[in-house]
Design a protein around this motif. Sequence first.
Motif, short mmCIF file in Angstrom:
data_model
loop_
_atom_site.label_atom_id
_atom_site.label_comp_id
_atom_site.label_asym_id
_atom_site.label_seq_id
_atom_site.Cartn_x
_atom_site.Cartn_y
_atom_site.Cartn_z
N GLN A 49 54.81 45.97 34.61
CA GLN A 49 53.59 46.15 33.82
C GLN A 49 53.24 44.77 33.25
OE1 GLN A 49 53.83 48.38 30.07
NE2 GLN A 49 51.93 49.41 30.64
N PHE A 50 52.05 44.26 33.59
CA PHE A 50 51.74 42.86 33.29
C PHE A 50 51.87 42.50 31.82
CE2 PHE A 50 48.78 43.17 37.15
CZ PHE A 50 49.73 42.65 38.01
N HIS A 51 51.20 43.26 30.94
CA HIS A 51 51.09 42.77 29.57
C HIS A 51 52.39 42.86 28.79
CE1 HIS A 51 50.14 47.00 28.83
NE2 HIS A 51 50.48 46.79 27.56
N THR A 52 53.30 43.76 29.21
CA THR A 52 54.59 43.84 28.52
C THR A 52 55.71 43.14 29.30
OG1 THR A 52 55.09 45.91 29.62
CG2 THR A 52 54.03 46.06 27.46
N ARG A 53 55.44 42.84 30.59
CA ARG A 53 56.46 42.28 31.49
C ARG A 53 57.64 43.24 31.69
NH1 ARG A 53 55.15 37.01 33.81
NH2 ARG A 53 52.96 37.12 33.33
N LYS A 54 57.43 44.52 31.39
CA LYS A 54 58.52 45.47 31.56
C LYS A 54 58.55 46.04 32.97
CE LYS A 54 58.84 46.75 26.69
NZ LYS A 54 60.12 46.11 26.38
N ILE A 55 59.74 46.43 33.39
CA ILE A 55 59.94 46.96 34.73
C ILE A 55 59.71 48.47 34.73
CG2 ILE A 55 61.65 47.32 36.56
CD1 ILE A 55 62.98 44.67 35.59
N ALA A 56 58.74 48.93 35.52
CA ALA A 56 58.45 50.36 35.58
C ALA A 56 59.20 51.03 36.72
CB ALA A 56 56.95 50.57 35.75
N SER A 241 51.04 33.93 41.56
CA SER A 241 50.68 33.03 40.46
C SER A 241 50.22 33.80 39.24
CB SER A 241 49.55 32.09 40.90
OG SER A 241 48.32 32.77 40.90
N CYS A 242 50.28 33.14 38.06
CA CYS A 242 49.85 33.85 36.85
C CYS A 242 48.33 33.96 36.80
CB CYS A 242 50.43 33.21 35.59
SG CYS A 242 50.06 31.49 35.41
N LYS A 243 47.63 33.08 37.51
CA LYS A 243 46.16 33.21 37.54
C LYS A 243 45.73 34.51 38.23
CE LYS A 243 44.42 28.70 36.67
NZ LYS A 243 44.49 27.35 37.25
N GLN A 244 46.51 34.90 39.22
CA GLN A 244 46.21 36.18 39.89
C GLN A 244 46.39 37.34 38.90
OE1 GLN A 244 49.06 35.61 43.09
NE2 GLN A 244 47.41 35.47 44.60
N GLY A 256 51.97 45.16 38.92
CA GLY A 256 52.06 44.32 40.11
C GLY A 256 53.48 44.02 40.51
N GLN A 257 53.55 43.46 41.70
CA GLN A 257 54.82 43.17 42.34
C GLN A 257 54.62 41.83 43.05
OE1 GLN A 257 55.60 46.67 44.72
NE2 GLN A 257 57.51 45.80 45.50
N GLY A 258 55.57 40.93 42.98
CA GLY A 258 55.39 39.67 43.70
C GLY A 258 56.40 38.64 43.30
N TYR A 259 56.52 37.60 44.14
CA TYR A 259 57.51 36.56 43.92
C TYR A 259 57.33 35.88 42.56
CZ TYR A 259 58.66 36.86 48.93
OH TYR A 259 59.03 37.28 50.18
N HIS A 260 56.08 35.81 42.07
CA HIS A 260 55.86 35.17 40.77
C HIS A 260 56.54 35.97 39.65
CE1 HIS A 260 53.99 33.02 37.51
NE2 HIS A 260 53.56 34.16 37.00
#
Length: 281
Positions: A49-56, A241-244, A256-260
């Motif tokens: 989850q982007f805004h918390t950086r927690k793993i769902a 990237s964080c811009k994405q 989201g999911q990704g190497y970043h």
Amino acid sequence: QAKDRGRNTYQFFTEQHDGKMERRLNLEHGLRKALKKNELFLVYQPQVQFHTRKIAGVEALLRWNKDSEGIISPGEFIPIAEDTGMILPIGEWVLKNACMQGSKWHQNGFDDLLISVNISVRQLLEESFVDRVESILIETHFPASSLELEITESTTMESMEETLPVLNRLREKGIRISIDDFGTGYSSLTYLRQLPVDTLKIDKMFIDDILTDPKAGAIAKTIIDMGHNLSFHVIAEGIESCKQIDFLLEQGCMYGQGYHLFKPLQPEELEKYLQENMVIN
Ligand code: C2E
Ligand code: MG
Ligand code: MG
Ligand code: MG
């Protein structure tokens, strides 16, 4: 001289062709023994989850440690497994191991963690698939509501008539359904209306270009809005990237999911992050 060159060219092409055939036969042969030889293993990529950086949740991704050649990627061996029918025993092994691992994590206190498993359409079309999944859930003590099956858009739509009742039965059991690589197939809106779906995964192809190609950005935005309007979860694949992430958040996509964020991880590596990034849902 021209004749010589002609012959050489011919030779060159046959050798190249043989090389490919040889590799394929070698993989096909190796794949038949991979299960027995314990060469397969799963890595897990967090869904965040982007805004918390927690793993769902985490997606289980298959790896093959082939004796002489090192790690082979599923992009290469899954198509062979599908062609030969080996995907049936392999897919069952994946499902069982992912549920076993998930069950262990639930017992360790991360009991909201979702496990996503990629399923080939050949598995879905197998008569006993729903029963097999159900007995794996019972055997591993893993709750149906924590299991998500990822089905690729293109192959599922091609055989909608056969797959739809299977998906419905899985969903009735409380299992979640996710459409993988969304945007690369050709789902008509009619299909989307009928499909028992929980999640759309926007294909990496669009995510790659959202910042540089306005059309890719517009397509991503359209998928996000449509998904949300149909009450689906929407998740972006392949974030580098964080811009994405900024762009996706602006468009209302929250997962989201990704190497970043995280690369696919060994179970022990993931456990460290689970401690830090408490699971949410
Ligand atoms: P997929 O299900 O769409 O999985 C996403 C792929 O993108 C994974 O590749 C993952 O490692 C990779 N990925 C994730 N984030 C990034 C990123 O930021 N950048 C880049 N470049 N790549 C990223 P992987 O593990 O090689 O798997 C490839 C495909 O193989 C999967 O695509 C899936 O279709 C298939 N596959 C993997 N495991 C299984 C399995 O157990 N069963 C079946 N039937 N298919 C599987
Ligand atoms: Mg997937
Ligand atoms: Mg995908
Ligand atoms: Mg893919």
